[in-house]
Design a protein around this motif. Structure first.
Motif, PDB file in Angstrom:
ATOM      1  N   LEU A  56      50.326  10.457  27.225  1.00 23.66           N
ATOM      2  CA  LEU A  56      50.126  11.418  28.303  1.00 23.66           C
ATOM      3  C   LEU A  56      50.228  10.728  29.658  1.00 23.66           C
ATOM      4  CD1 LEU A  56      49.001  14.385  28.978  1.00 23.66           C
ATOM      5  CD2 LEU A  56      46.778  13.255  29.060  1.00 23.66           C
ATOM      6  N   ILE A  57      49.521   9.631  29.797  1.00 23.72           N
ATOM      7  CA  ILE A  57      49.514   8.892  31.056  1.00 23.72           C
ATOM      8  C   ILE A  57      50.866   8.229  31.301  1.00 23.72           C
ATOM      9  CG2 ILE A  57      48.493   6.900  32.236  1.00 23.72           C
ATOM     10  CD1 ILE A  57      45.820   7.797  30.966  1.00 23.72           C
ATOM     11  N   ARG A  58      51.442   7.620  30.265  1.00 23.58           N
ATOM     12  CA  ARG A  58      52.740   6.946  30.410  1.00 23.58           C
ATOM     13  C   ARG A  58      53.801   7.910  30.913  1.00 23.58           C
ATOM     14  NH1 ARG A  58      53.273   5.341  25.611  1.00 23.58           N
ATOM     15  NH2 ARG A  58      52.357   3.288  25.949  1.00 23.58           N
ATOM     16  N   ILE A  59      53.877   9.082  30.304  1.00 25.59           N
ATOM     17  CA  ILE A  59      54.897  10.058  30.696  1.00 25.59           C
ATOM     18  C   ILE A  59      54.702  10.486  32.146  1.00 25.59           C
ATOM     19  CG2 ILE A  59      55.659  12.442  30.320  1.00 25.59           C
ATOM     20  CD1 ILE A  59      55.199  11.894  27.283  1.00 25.59           C
ATOM     21  N   ALA A  60      53.463  10.751  32.546  1.00 23.82           N
ATOM     22  CA  ALA A  60      53.198  11.197  33.918  1.00 23.82           C
ATOM     23  C   ALA A  60      53.544  10.115  34.931  1.00 23.82           C
ATOM     24  CB  ALA A  60      51.730  11.604  34.060  1.00 23.82           C
ATOM     25  N   VAL A  61      53.100   8.894  34.679  1.00 22.61           N
ATOM     26  CA  VAL A  61      53.361   7.802  35.626  1.00 22.61           C
ATOM     27  C   VAL A  61      54.849   7.472  35.640  1.00 22.61           C
ATOM     28  CG1 VAL A  61      52.879   5.388  36.192  1.00 22.61           C
ATOM     29  CG2 VAL A  61      51.017   6.894  35.470  1.00 22.61           C
ATOM     30  N   ARG A  62      55.469   7.436  34.493  1.00 18.84           N
ATOM     31  CA  ARG A  62      56.908   7.139  34.448  1.00 18.84           C
ATOM     32  C   ARG A  62      57.705   8.193  35.208  1.00 18.84           C
ATOM     33  NH1 ARG A  62      58.985   5.428  28.873  1.00 18.84           N
ATOM     34  NH2 ARG A  62      57.781   3.605  29.502  1.00 18.84           N
ATOM     35  N   HIS A  63      57.336   9.441  35.057  1.00 23.63           N
ATOM     36  CA  HIS A  63      58.032  10.499  35.788  1.00 23.63           C
ATOM     37  C   HIS A  63      57.894  10.285  37.298  1.00 23.63           C
ATOM     38  CE1 HIS A  63      59.700  14.407  36.732  1.00 23.63           C
ATOM     39  NE2 HIS A  63      58.664  14.603  37.528  1.00 23.63           N
ATOM     40  N   GLU A  64      56.702   9.948  37.755  1.00 25.75           N
ATOM     41  CA  GLU A  64      56.479   9.676  39.176  1.00 25.75           C
ATOM     42  C   GLU A  64      57.311   8.480  39.637  1.00 25.75           C
ATOM     43  OE1 GLU A  64      54.936   9.744  43.084  1.00 25.75           O
ATOM     44  OE2 GLU A  64      54.988  11.278  41.540  1.00 25.75           O
ATOM     45  N   VAL A  65      57.293   7.411  38.863  1.00 27.44           N
ATOM     46  CA  VAL A  65      58.053   6.207  39.201  1.00 27.44           C
ATOM     47  C   VAL A  65      59.545   6.522  39.265  1.00 27.44           C
ATOM     48  CG1 VAL A  65      58.788   3.977  38.249  1.00 27.44           C
ATOM     49  CG2 VAL A  65      56.340   4.535  38.382  1.00 27.44           C
ATOM     50  N   GLU A  66      60.052   7.219  38.275  1.00 29.45           N
ATOM     51  CA  GLU A  66      61.475   7.543  38.251  1.00 29.45           C
ATOM     52  C   GLU A  66      61.867   8.457  39.406  1.00 29.45           C
ATOM     53  OE1 GLU A  66      62.046   8.999  34.261  1.00 29.45           O
ATOM     54  OE2 GLU A  66      62.218   6.955  33.449  1.00 29.45           O
ATOM     55  N   ALA A  67      60.979   9.372  39.779  1.00 28.75           N
ATOM     56  CA  ALA A  67      61.265  10.244  40.920  1.00 28.75           C
ATOM     57  C   ALA A  67      61.371   9.421  42.202  1.00 28.75           C
ATOM     58  CB  ALA A  67      60.177  11.306  41.053  1.00 28.75           C
ATOM     59  N   ARG A  68      60.486   8.466  42.389  1.00 35.14           N
ATOM     60  CA  ARG A  68      60.533   7.614  43.589  1.00 35.14           C
ATOM     61  C   ARG A  68      61.765   6.706  43.557  1.00 35.14           C
ATOM     62  NH1 ARG A  68      58.516  11.232  45.324  1.00 35.14           N
ATOM     63  NH2 ARG A  68      56.375  11.700  44.847  1.00 35.14           N
ATOM     64  N   GLN A  69      62.117   6.172  42.394  1.00 39.02           N
ATOM     65  CA  GLN A  69      63.314   5.340  42.291  1.00 39.02           C
ATOM     66  C   GLN A  69      64.556   6.154  42.647  1.00 39.02           C
ATOM     67  OE1 GLN A  69      62.660   4.017  38.233  1.00 39.02           O
ATOM     68  NE2 GLN A  69      62.375   1.910  38.948  1.00 39.02           N
ATOM     69  N   ALA A  70      64.617   7.380  42.190  1.00 39.75           N
ATOM     70  CA  ALA A  70      65.764   8.237  42.509  1.00 39.75           C
ATOM     71  C   ALA A  70      65.826   8.517  44.010  1.00 39.75           C
ATOM     72  CB  ALA A  70      65.678   9.546  41.721  1.00 39.75           C
ATOM     73  N   GLN A  71      64.674   8.783  44.631  1.00 38.35           N
ATOM     74  CA  GLN A  71      64.651   8.994  46.084  1.00 38.35           C
ATOM     75  C   GLN A  71      65.162   7.761  46.817  1.00 38.35           C
ATOM     76  OE1 GLN A  71      60.554   9.891  46.953  1.00 38.35           O
ATOM     77  NE2 GLN A  71      60.986  12.070  47.188  1.00 38.35           N
ATOM     78  N   ILE A  72      64.685   6.613  46.403  1.00 35.99           N
ATOM     79  CA  ILE A  72      65.070   5.368  47.063  1.00 35.99           C
ATOM     80  C   ILE A  72      66.558   5.099  46.874  1.00 35.99           C
ATOM     81  CG2 ILE A  72      64.773   2.856  47.027  1.00 35.99           C
ATOM     82  CD1 ILE A  72      61.772   3.449  46.277  1.00 35.99           C
ATOM     83  N   THR A  73      67.050   5.272  45.672  1.00 35.35           N
ATOM     84  CA  THR A  73      68.462   5.033  45.383  1.00 35.35           C
ATOM     85  C   THR A  73      69.347   5.923  46.248  1.00 35.35           C
ATOM     86  OG1 THR A  73      67.945   4.324  43.142  1.00 35.35           O
ATOM     87  CG2 THR A  73      70.214   5.044  43.556  1.00 35.35           C
ATOM     88  N   GLU A  74      68.976   7.181  46.357  1.00 38.57           N
ATOM     89  CA  GLU A  74      69.742   8.121  47.195  1.00 38.57           C
ATOM     90  C   GLU A  74      69.648   7.723  48.665  1.00 38.57           C
ATOM     91  OE1 GLU A  74      69.722  12.841  48.391  1.00 38.57           O
ATOM     92  OE2 GLU A  74      68.914  12.238  46.445  1.00 38.57           O
ATOM     93  N   LEU A  75      68.461   7.369  49.099  1.00 35.36           N
ATOM     94  CA  LEU A  75      68.250   6.952  50.480  1.00 35.36           C
ATOM     95  C   LEU A  75      69.118   5.737  50.822  1.00 35.36           C
ATOM     96  CD1 LEU A  75      66.351   7.156  53.078  1.00 35.36           C
ATOM     97  CD2 LEU A  75      65.026   5.360  51.949  1.00 35.36           C
ATOM     98  N   LEU A  76      69.126   4.742  49.954  1.00 35.20           N
ATOM     99  CA  LEU A  76      69.878   3.522  50.217  1.00 35.20           C
ATOM    100  C   LEU A  76      71.381   3.778  50.219  1.00 35.20           C
ATOM    101  CD1 LEU A  76      67.824   0.901  48.180  1.00 35.20           C
ATOM    102  CD2 LEU A  76      67.648   1.476  50.607  1.00 35.20           C
ATOM    103  N   ALA A  77      71.838   4.667  49.349  1.00 34.21           N
ATOM    104  CA  ALA A  77      73.269   4.961  49.275  1.00 34.21           C
ATOM    105  C   ALA A  77      73.774   5.662  50.532  1.00 34.21           C
ATOM    106  CB  ALA A  77      73.550   5.824  48.047  1.00 34.21           C
TER     107      ALA A  77
END
Length: 179
Positions: A56-77
Motif C-alpha cells: 500500500l505504502i510502496r504503491i503510493a510513494v512510488r506513484h508520487e515519485v514517478e509523478a515528480r520525475q515526469a514533471q522534472i523530465t518534461e521541465l528539463l526537456a
C-alpha cells in the motif's frame, strides 16, 4: 446489476489517501484500516488492490515519485536553462501540498523501510540528473544543499523567505555554475 468500479480511479484514491494521512500524521498512521476509512471503503476492498500495508505504502510513494520525475523530465526537456528551471521548480513551484507530502516521505524514510527504498531510488535518479546538468558530484552537492536548505527554510520560516529572497539566493549560488 453489479456496481461498476473504476479500478484505476480507486487505486488513485487509495494512493492519495495514503499520502494525505502520511502528510497529516505520518506514515505510521497510514494503515489499511485508516486508508479504507479515508476512501469510504472496507478493509477488504482496500486489500483487493494491495496485498498488505507495505505494498500500500510502496504503491503510493512510488506513484508520487514517478509523478515528480515526469514533471522534472518534461521541465528539463522544455527549458533553455534546465538547471535553473529545476532549482526554481524544487524551491518555488511545487506547492504546499507537495511539500508536505515530500516532508512526510523524508521523515517516513527514517522508520519505514519501504519509504526509504523509494526515496533512495528517487535520490539516486535526482543525483544523476544533477550531475548531468552541472558536470560533477561537487557541483551537484552544492545544488542539493541549496535546494534542501531553501525547502526547509520554507517550512521553518516561510514568511521570512519570500519568493524574491529565495531567488536572490538561487542567483548567488547558481551564478558560479553558469546557470
Amino acid at each position: 446489476m453489479p456496481r461498476q468500479v473504476d479500478h484505476t480511479a480507486r487505486r488513485r484514491d487509495i494512493g492519495a489517501a495514503v499520502l494525505q494521512i502520511a502528510a497529516e500524521r505520518g506514515f505510521r498512521e497510514a494503515t489499511i484500516r485508516a486508508v479504507a476509512s479515508a476512501v469510504g471503503a472496507s478493509t477488504s476492498q482496500v486489500t483487493h488492490y494491495v496485498r498488505g500495508r507495505d505494498e500500500l505504502i510502496r504503491i503510493a510513494v512510488r506513484h508520487e515519485v514517478e509523478a515528480r520525475q515526469a514533471q522534472i523530465t518534461e521541465l528539463l526537456a522544455d527549458s533553455e536553462r534546465p538547471l535553473r528551471a529545476l532549482v526554481e521548480w524544487a524551491v518555488l513551484d511545487t506547492g504546499a501540498d507537495a511539500r508536505r507530502i515530500w516532508l512526510a516521505i523524508v521523515l517516513g524514510a527514517r522508520t519505514e523501510p519501504v519509504v526509504r527504498a523509494e526515496l533512495e531510488a528517487f535520490n539516486h535518479w535526482w543525483d544523476a540528473e544533477l550531475r548531468r546538468l552541472v558536470g560533477g558530484p561537487d557541483e551537484a552537492d552544492v545544488v542539493d544543499v541549496l535546494v534542501g536548505g531553501l525547502v526547509m527554510a520554507g517550512f521553518e520560516a516561510a514568511e521570512e523567505w519570500s519568493r524574491e529572497r529565495r531567488l536572490r539566493v538561487v542567483d548567488a549560488v547558481l551564478a558560479p555554475l553558469g546557470a
